[in-house]
Design a protein around this motif. Structure first.
Motif, short mmCIF file in Angstrom:
data_model
loop_
_atom_site.label_atom_id
_atom_site.label_comp_id
_atom_site.label_asym_id
_atom_site.label_seq_id
_atom_site.Cartn_x
_atom_site.Cartn_y
_atom_site.Cartn_z
N THR A 270 3.00 -3.54 0.60
CA THR A 270 2.42 -4.75 -0.03
C THR A 270 0.98 -5.10 0.72
O THR A 270 0.04 -5.42 0.30
CB THR A 270 3.33 -5.82 -0.09
OG1 THR A 270 4.65 -5.43 -0.21
CG2 THR A 270 2.91 -6.96 -1.13
N GLN A 271 1.20 -5.03 2.08
CA GLN A 271 0.12 -5.45 2.79
C GLN A 271 -1.12 -4.46 2.78
O GLN A 271 -2.21 -4.84 2.86
CB GLN A 271 0.42 -5.48 4.38
CG GLN A 271 -0.56 -6.22 5.26
CD GLN A 271 0.18 -6.12 6.85
OE1 GLN A 271 1.02 -6.29 7.22
NE2 GLN A 271 -1.09 -6.26 7.75
N THR A 272 -0.76 -3.17 2.37
CA THR A 272 -2.03 -2.13 2.25
C THR A 272 -2.81 -2.66 1.12
O THR A 272 -3.99 -2.51 1.25
CB THR A 272 -1.15 -0.71 1.92
OG1 THR A 272 -0.15 -0.46 2.79
CG2 THR A 272 -2.29 0.34 1.73
N LEU A 273 -2.19 -3.31 0.15
CA LEU A 273 -3.07 -3.61 -1.09
C LEU A 273 -3.88 -4.80 -0.65
O LEU A 273 -5.06 -5.02 -1.35
CB LEU A 273 -1.89 -4.39 -2.28
CG LEU A 273 -0.75 -3.26 -2.59
CD1 LEU A 273 0.01 -4.03 -3.68
CD2 LEU A 273 -1.48 -2.02 -3.08
N GLU A 274 -3.25 -5.65 0.29
CA GLU A 274 -4.24 -6.79 0.63
C GLU A 274 -5.64 -6.34 1.84
O GLU A 274 -6.54 -6.71 1.73
CB GLU A 274 -3.48 -7.68 1.38
CG GLU A 274 -2.46 -8.44 0.44
CD GLU A 274 -1.49 -9.19 1.14
OE1 GLU A 274 -1.30 -9.36 2.44
OE2 GLU A 274 -0.47 -9.66 0.37
N ASP A 275 -4.98 -5.64 2.71
CA ASP A 275 -5.90 -5.53 3.87
C ASP A 275 -6.08 -3.74 4.12
O ASP A 275 -6.90 -3.33 5.15
CB ASP A 275 -5.41 -5.96 5.20
CG ASP A 275 -4.26 -5.31 5.66
OD1 ASP A 275 -3.77 -4.44 5.14
OD2 ASP A 275 -3.81 -5.96 6.87
N GLN A 276 -5.72 -2.82 3.30
CA GLN A 276 -5.88 -1.29 3.49
C GLN A 276 -5.49 -0.81 4.75
O GLN A 276 -6.09 0.28 5.31
CB GLN A 276 -7.52 -1.11 3.27
CG GLN A 276 -8.17 -1.14 1.88
CD GLN A 276 -8.22 -2.49 1.53
OE1 GLN A 276 -8.96 -3.20 2.00
NE2 GLN A 276 -7.86 -2.77 0.13
N ASP B 275 2.77 -1.02 -8.60
CA ASP B 275 1.53 -1.81 -7.85
C ASP B 275 0.54 -0.93 -7.33
O ASP B 275 -0.12 -1.44 -6.40
CB ASP B 275 2.28 -2.62 -6.90
CG ASP B 275 3.31 -3.61 -7.45
OD1 ASP B 275 3.04 -3.99 -8.63
OD2 ASP B 275 4.23 -4.16 -6.73
#
Ligand code: ATP
Length: 440
Positions: A402-408, A355
């Protein structure tokens, strides 16, 4: 978080040092050489951090101390003047039965072997300096010594530094470098070795102000160990009694640490009076006095010396930081090193190998690498990766999830509390800068 430390803590530290690349036995494939050690990738980083911090507080952040890097080999007359040729000796005794060798002054029951109870030989004085020869001819005229302390390199450069830098007394000269002593009983891992590194600062003062400066430096030097994160309840001063004082000292205090093998010296703080400069004046025939422009007085300054061992300091920090923490299911081994001396500052982990997480983690590594040593790891469960970093004292774990992919943002997990916070990727540098700054 009960600390579990037992008698075999030294075995554990030695084993961890080898397994994790802090310290190896020198020439191990040949069976090793007694009391010589090599610093591995993590050991050298930690050693450098300890020296950098010393250099920062002693030299860079002050205008009254200058740095120096003198040669290890010096004119042999230096060691006559300093008293090392005649008095730098330890009393040596051998056991007639088991053949073990001891320093007579370290034996409780004089004359009796502490190992087997056998009879000991008469004491012989043994000079601790390593001797070698300069040039192709090996004779008395070509003898030189490997320096047994860095201090003398400073004394013989006192006027060079003072004049070059237009320093006024009081001022100091600091140096970090190797020293060699042919110790009779090296041991306790890197505590006492034959080749080691010292961090020394010699502070030149007007006679009469020496006692005041001595007190000042005692206090400053104790702070250094506190700022390295060493448990203050294990640190103490030991004042040398009259019969313990070295030939050059008017007063001496050691900073000692409670090691698992005894409470022993980490650093010596000495009032060396005008002994060294007077000796060099006499032996070299060159005036070593200082002219005070303001008072129109000429005098040989007194010297307050602070002399610390790099290797002993590093060993102290490792021992002090080591903890085996009993968790519900297993034991967590953790080095609670102060962040500014920890070898690796942060582990960087993609939660999974897909991902796009590894790519983001690599990008974080390449950004942070310009400033700190960081370590990329994508192998195994995230918990195991955290544990591997705990064991080498890495204060922060940065996880791309996973959250990194959404909000850096990334998760930052803190080693000691195991607490987690989310930080925006573009604020990572700022976050770490704040956490890694030197203590004040
Ligand atoms: P000790 O009593 O332990 O032999 P010392 O009083 O001879 O030490 P100093 O001459 O005051 O030591 O040296 C200053 C510092 O250098 C010591 O406090 C120690 O940290 C370090 N040091 C001295 N000798 C050794 C050694 N053989 N191995 C490692 N470090 C050493």
């Amino acid at each position: 978080m009960a600390k579990k430390k037992n008698d075999s803590i030294m075995d554990k530290i030695v084993s961890l040092c080898k397994r994790k690349g802090f310290i190896f036995q020198s020439s191990e494939i040949y069976g090793g050489i007694t009391s010589c050690y090599d610093y591995g990738p993590l050991g050298i980083e930690m050693k450098k951090n300890i020296k950098d911090y010393w250099w920062h507080i002693m030299v860079r952040s002050r205008s009254d101390i200058e740095g120096l890097d003198a040669a290890i080999l010096m004119h042999p007359r230096v060691w006559e003047a300093s008293g090392h040729v005649s008095t730098f000796t330890d009393p040596l005794v051998d056991c007639k039965k088991c053949k073990n060798r001891f320093r007579a002054d370290q034996i409780e029951n004089r004359g009796v072997c502490p190992t087997c109870g056998g009879e000991l030989t008469e004491e012989r004085q043994f000079n601790l300096m390593f001797k070698t020869f300069m040039g192709p001819v090996e004779n008395a005229a070509s003898v030189v010594y490997l320096r047994p302390e860095t201090a003398q390199g400073i004394y013989v450069n006192f006027l060079n530094v003072q004049q070059a830098m237009r320093q006024k007394i009081p001022f100091g000269i600091a140096q970090i470098g190797k020293a060699f002593r042919n110790e009779i009983t090296p041991g306790n891992f890197t505590f006492r070795t034959r080749e080691f590194e010292q961090m020394e600062m010699q502070f030149f003062v007007k006679p009469g102000t020496d006692e005041e400066w001595f007190e000042y430096w005692k206090e400053q030097r104790m702070k250094y160990y506190e700022h390295l994160g060493v448990d203050t309840s294990k640190l103490r001063f030991h004042q040398h009694a009259e019969n313990e004082l070295a030939h050059y000292a008017a007063a001496a205090f050691d900073i000692e640490y409670e090691f698992p093998f005894g409470t022993l010296e980490l650093e010596g703080i000495h009032n060396r009076t005008d002994f060294d400069l007077s000796q060099h004046k006499e032996y070299s025939g060159k005036d070593q006095s200082y002219f005070d422009e303001a008072t129109r007085e000429r005098y040989i300054p007194y010297i307050i010396e602070t002399s610390a061992g790099v290797d002993r300091t590093l060993l102290t920090c490792l021992i002090d930081a080591y903890e085996e923490e009993q968790l519900e299911k297993d034991t967590r081994v953790v080095l609670h090193l102060a962040p500014h001396i920890a070898p690796i500052k942060a582990g960087v982990f993609p939660l999974v190998k897909k991902d796009g997480m590894p790519e983001i983690a690599h990008k974080i590594v390449s950004d942070l690498q310009n400033h700190y040593l960081v370590f990329y790891d994508q192998g195994g469960a995230i918990g195991r990766r955290y544990r591997r970093m705990d064991e080498v004292g890495t204060p922060f774990g940065i996880t791309v999830d996973t959250q990194t992919l959404e909000d850096q943002t990334v998760t930052i997990r803190e080693r000691d509390s195991m607490g987690q916070v989310r930080v925006a990727m573009d604020k990572l540098r700022e976050y770490l800068d704040e956490k890694l700054k030197y203590p004040e």
